[in-house]
Design a protein around this motif. Structure first.
Motif, mmCIF file in Angstrom:
data_model
loop_
_atom_site.group_PDB
_atom_site.id
_atom_site.type_symbol
_atom_site.label_atom_id
_atom_site.label_comp_id
_atom_site.label_asym_id
_atom_site.label_seq_id
_atom_site.Cartn_x
_atom_site.Cartn_y
_atom_site.Cartn_z
ATOM 1 N N PRO A 1 76.261 -18.637 55.434
ATOM 2 C CA PRO A 1 76.925 -17.872 56.871
ATOM 3 C C PRO A 1 78.403 -17.725 55.884
ATOM 4 C CG PRO A 1 76.894 -20.132 57.341
ATOM 5 C CD PRO A 1 75.990 -20.158 56.091
ATOM 6 N N VAL A 2 78.940 -18.089 54.759
ATOM 7 C CA VAL A 2 80.096 -17.874 54.489
ATOM 8 C C VAL A 2 80.606 -16.364 54.481
ATOM 9 C CG1 VAL A 2 81.581 -17.931 52.489
ATOM 10 C CG2 VAL A 2 80.188 -19.592 52.827
ATOM 11 N N HIS A 3 81.734 -16.026 54.936
ATOM 12 C CA HIS A 3 82.055 -14.591 55.018
ATOM 13 C C HIS A 3 83.692 -14.463 54.470
ATOM 14 C CE1 HIS A 3 84.147 -15.386 59.068
ATOM 15 N NE2 HIS A 3 83.075 -15.753 59.154
ATOM 16 N N ILE A 4 83.981 -13.304 53.971
ATOM 17 C CA ILE A 4 85.263 -13.389 53.252
ATOM 18 C C ILE A 4 85.983 -12.125 53.749
ATOM 19 C CG2 ILE A 4 86.624 -13.719 51.267
ATOM 20 C CD1 ILE A 4 84.197 -14.677 49.762
ATOM 21 N N SER A 5 87.341 -12.125 54.216
ATOM 22 C CA SER A 5 88.113 -10.720 54.311
ATOM 23 C C SER A 5 88.807 -10.684 52.797
ATOM 24 C CB SER A 5 88.976 -10.887 55.578
ATOM 25 O OG SER A 5 88.169 -11.328 56.528
ATOM 26 N N LEU A 6 88.656 -9.491 52.282
ATOM 27 C CA LEU A 6 89.395 -9.524 50.836
ATOM 28 C C LEU A 6 90.366 -8.429 51.087
ATOM 29 C CD1 LEU A 6 86.528 -10.011 48.297
ATOM 30 C CD2 LEU A 6 88.254 -11.519 48.706
ATOM 31 N N GLY A 7 91.513 -8.516 50.249
ATOM 32 C CA GLY A 7 92.229 -7.396 50.007
ATOM 33 C C GLY A 7 92.825 -7.383 48.503
ATOM 34 N N PHE B 1 93.183 -13.016 50.583
ATOM 35 C CA PHE B 1 91.904 -13.730 51.056
ATOM 36 C C PHE B 1 91.955 -14.434 52.276
ATOM 37 C CE2 PHE B 1 91.589 -13.886 46.395
ATOM 38 C CZ PHE B 1 90.403 -13.767 45.946
ATOM 39 N N ILE B 2 90.757 -14.438 53.099
ATOM 40 C CA ILE B 2 90.618 -15.116 54.260
ATOM 41 C C ILE B 2 89.229 -15.572 54.074
ATOM 42 C CG2 ILE B 2 90.523 -15.841 56.878
ATOM 43 C CD1 ILE B 2 92.456 -13.536 57.223
ATOM 44 N N TYR B 3 88.983 -17.161 53.640
ATOM 45 C CA TYR B 3 87.866 -17.404 53.410
ATOM 46 C C TYR B 3 87.231 -18.403 54.534
ATOM 47 C CZ TYR B 3 84.006 -19.488 50.264
ATOM 48 O OH TYR B 3 83.067 -20.046 49.730
ATOM 49 N N VAL B 4 85.885 -18.153 54.821
ATOM 50 C CA VAL B 4 85.445 -18.855 55.955
ATOM 51 C C VAL B 4 84.136 -19.618 55.785
ATOM 52 C CG1 VAL B 4 84.743 -18.944 58.475
ATOM 53 C CG2 VAL B 4 86.985 -17.645 57.761
ATOM 54 N N ASP B 5 83.920 -20.663 55.674
ATOM 55 C CA ASP B 5 82.787 -21.564 55.564
ATOM 56 C C ASP B 5 82.240 -22.597 56.555
ATOM 57 O OD1 ASP B 5 80.606 -23.185 54.537
ATOM 58 O OD2 ASP B 5 81.463 -23.311 52.685
ATOM 59 N N PRO B 6 81.424 -21.861 57.440
ATOM 60 C CA PRO B 6 81.359 -22.632 58.744
ATOM 61 C C PRO B 6 80.494 -23.657 58.721
ATOM 62 C CG PRO B 6 80.510 -20.114 59.134
ATOM 63 C CD PRO B 6 80.873 -20.524 57.597
ATOM 64 N N GLU B 7 79.810 -23.782 57.595
ATOM 65 C CA GLU B 7 78.885 -24.978 57.213
ATOM 66 C C GLU B 7 79.747 -26.180 56.749
ATOM 67 O OE1 GLU B 7 74.635 -23.001 55.873
ATOM 68 O OE2 GLU B 7 76.214 -23.518 54.063
ATOM 69 N N ARG B 8 80.721 -26.011 56.069
ATOM 70 C CA ARG B 8 81.835 -26.780 55.948
ATOM 71 C C ARG B 8 83.019 -26.860 56.756
ATOM 72 N NH1 ARG B 8 81.382 -25.936 49.029
ATOM 73 N NH2 ARG B 8 79.233 -26.797 48.924
ATOM 74 N N GLU B 9 83.175 -26.268 57.808
ATOM 75 C CA GLU B 9 84.065 -26.278 58.544
ATOM 76 C C GLU B 9 85.349 -25.958 57.912
ATOM 77 O OE1 GLU B 9 83.443 -29.071 62.126
ATOM 78 O OE2 GLU B 9 82.496 -30.129 60.279
ATOM 79 N N LEU B 10 85.472 -24.939 57.075
ATOM 80 C CA LEU B 10 86.436 -24.675 56.109
ATOM 81 C C LEU B 10 87.065 -23.419 56.172
ATOM 82 C CD1 LEU B 10 88.374 -25.806 53.783
ATOM 83 C CD2 LEU B 10 86.742 -24.694 52.159
#
Length: 403
Positions: free
Chosen positions: A351-357, A362-371
């Motif tokens: 479920p990792v999603h990234i906002s990239l420019g 970067f905005i990197y979101v890893d729900p499984e690792r709460e990161l």
């Protein structure tokens, strides 16, 4: 003039306030080395509209740790640490784990209050604003775009749905080559108010505003929904749509439905053209903490401060929606990736999603690792496979160390 790294002892251009008599080159203010200054001073470069924060910012719990020695192997096979990555072209870097800020550092004159150009990270903010309007019944992702913007009947978007715009799967022809001064995205830089008319360009081929350029795009090169093709103009069209259905400016809408409710601590702003139309695809400027706050709100299922700000259904659709379209160019750096709702999905199995420019946002979101990791930069290249890879490798090393 060459650019400079954070580790360099002497910078060839002044950090902070521009010196008296110093001028940015009008066609290259967003390129190296000028971007090391301009990305933090956009309001001195182009017109903007403010995205107000709310009356109270949400506070972050802080638990500082020294992450600088976290080691990983760079894409060239040589050992690196997070400190090495930050000594390159980072302007701000924040790591939040389980809702607590573990690392927050600023470089190249940036501070906690600095608003930095987000480039295409803006796309995720714009699309999420649309996602909130979908939840409120103002938009239907299955509806044709002409239902909301009838003027599009004479353009390539005739027959395209809102979801196809969100996923960039319309067939509209728009050439996006950042090194070609005579392609569609270069003309968008003029139309959006970012740049003067390209040298030697035919004025008849250069729309004066973003909306005029949208209306000029009448060609399709594929059936709608048949392919994924990354085209920034899709987000600018979304920005117009958001303003149309909300009855107020894009900036005001972002503020009222997202920025203020999620507890942003600083006003953001967005660049606008001669008519006040925003460059929704890349013109938002925000603080590092507020970028991380947006990521944290997504990680928390859309909740912030005990309230549902972003619809939970939107968050779930980003993570697990129809991820069936991608292209060969994108697979080069995300082999099992996809693009959904203007977020990059690193791997469809997670479920990792990234906002990239471009230039290293970067905005990197890893729900499984709460990161959540937010990184704002001013790379010397618009796209760098090496710097992109090293940033992702650093994030993976941070995640491994924290787990």
């Amino acid at each position: 003039m060459t650019s400079y790294r954070n580790a360099d002892l002497r910078a060839p251009i002044l950090r902070g306030k521009a010196p008296l008599g110093w001028r940015l080159p009008p066609h290259d203010w967003d390129r190296t080395p000028w971007n090391r200054w301009s990305f933090q001073n956009i309001r001195m470069c182009v017109p903007t509209e403010e995205i107000p924060r709310g009356p109270a910012a949400l506070t972050w719990e802080e638990a500082p740790q020294d992450l600088s020695r976290i080691a990983f192997t760079g894409c060239d096979g040589k050992p690196m640490t997070l400190a090495d990555l930050l000594a390159d072209y980072a302007d701000g870097f924040l790591v939040a784990h389980r809702g607590r800020i573990l690392h927050e550092s600023y470089h190249n004159g940036m501070t906690r209050g600095t608003r930095h150009l987000l480039m295409s990270v803006s796309k995720s903010i714009a699309s999420t604003t649309a996602g909130i309007l979908i939840d409120r019944g103002l938009l239907d992702p299955a509806a044709p775009m002409t239902e909301y913007l009838p003027e599009l009947a004479a353009t390539g978007w005739k027959g395209a749905t809102l979801q196809q715009v969100l996923d960039m799967t319309t067939g509209v022809r728009f050439v996006e080559d950042y090194e070609d001064p005579d392609c569609d995205v270069a003309r968008l830089e003029y139309a959006s108010g970012w740049k003067p008319m390209p040298p030697g360009a035919d004025p008849a081929q250069c729309p004066e505003t973003t909306w005029a350029q949208i209306l000029s795009l009448t060609d399709c090169e594929a059936p709608h929904g048949a392919r994924f093709s990354y085209r920034s103009i899709e987000t600018d069209l979304l920005g117009v749509l958001i303003a149309r259905v909300s009855g107020q400016s894009f900036a005001r809408t972002v503020s009222e439905v997202l920025w203020a409710p999620m507890g942003a601590e600083a006003e953001a702003y967005v660049t606008v053209d001669r008519e006040g139309t925003p460059l929704a695809d890349g013109g938002i400027c925000a603080s590092l903490r507020d970028c991380a706050r947006f990521g944290q709100t997504m990680l928390d299922g859309g909740r912030a401060g005990g309230r549902q700000v972003i619809p939970g259904a939107w968050v779930e659709d980003v993570r697990g929606g129809d991820h069936g379209r991608f292209d060969d160019q994108s697979r080069e750096f995300m082999p099992n990736g996809r693009y959904r709702n203007m977020f990059w999905i690193r791997d469809v199995a997670r479920p990792v999603h990234i906002s990239l420019g471009i230039y290293g946002q970067f905005i990197y979101v890893d729900p499984e690792r709460e990161l959540v990791v937010a990184c704002l930069s001013s790379w010397p290249e618009s796209i760098s496979d090496m710097r992109h890879s090293n940033t992702i490798r650093a994030i993976d090393a941070i995640a491994a160390a924290l787990s």
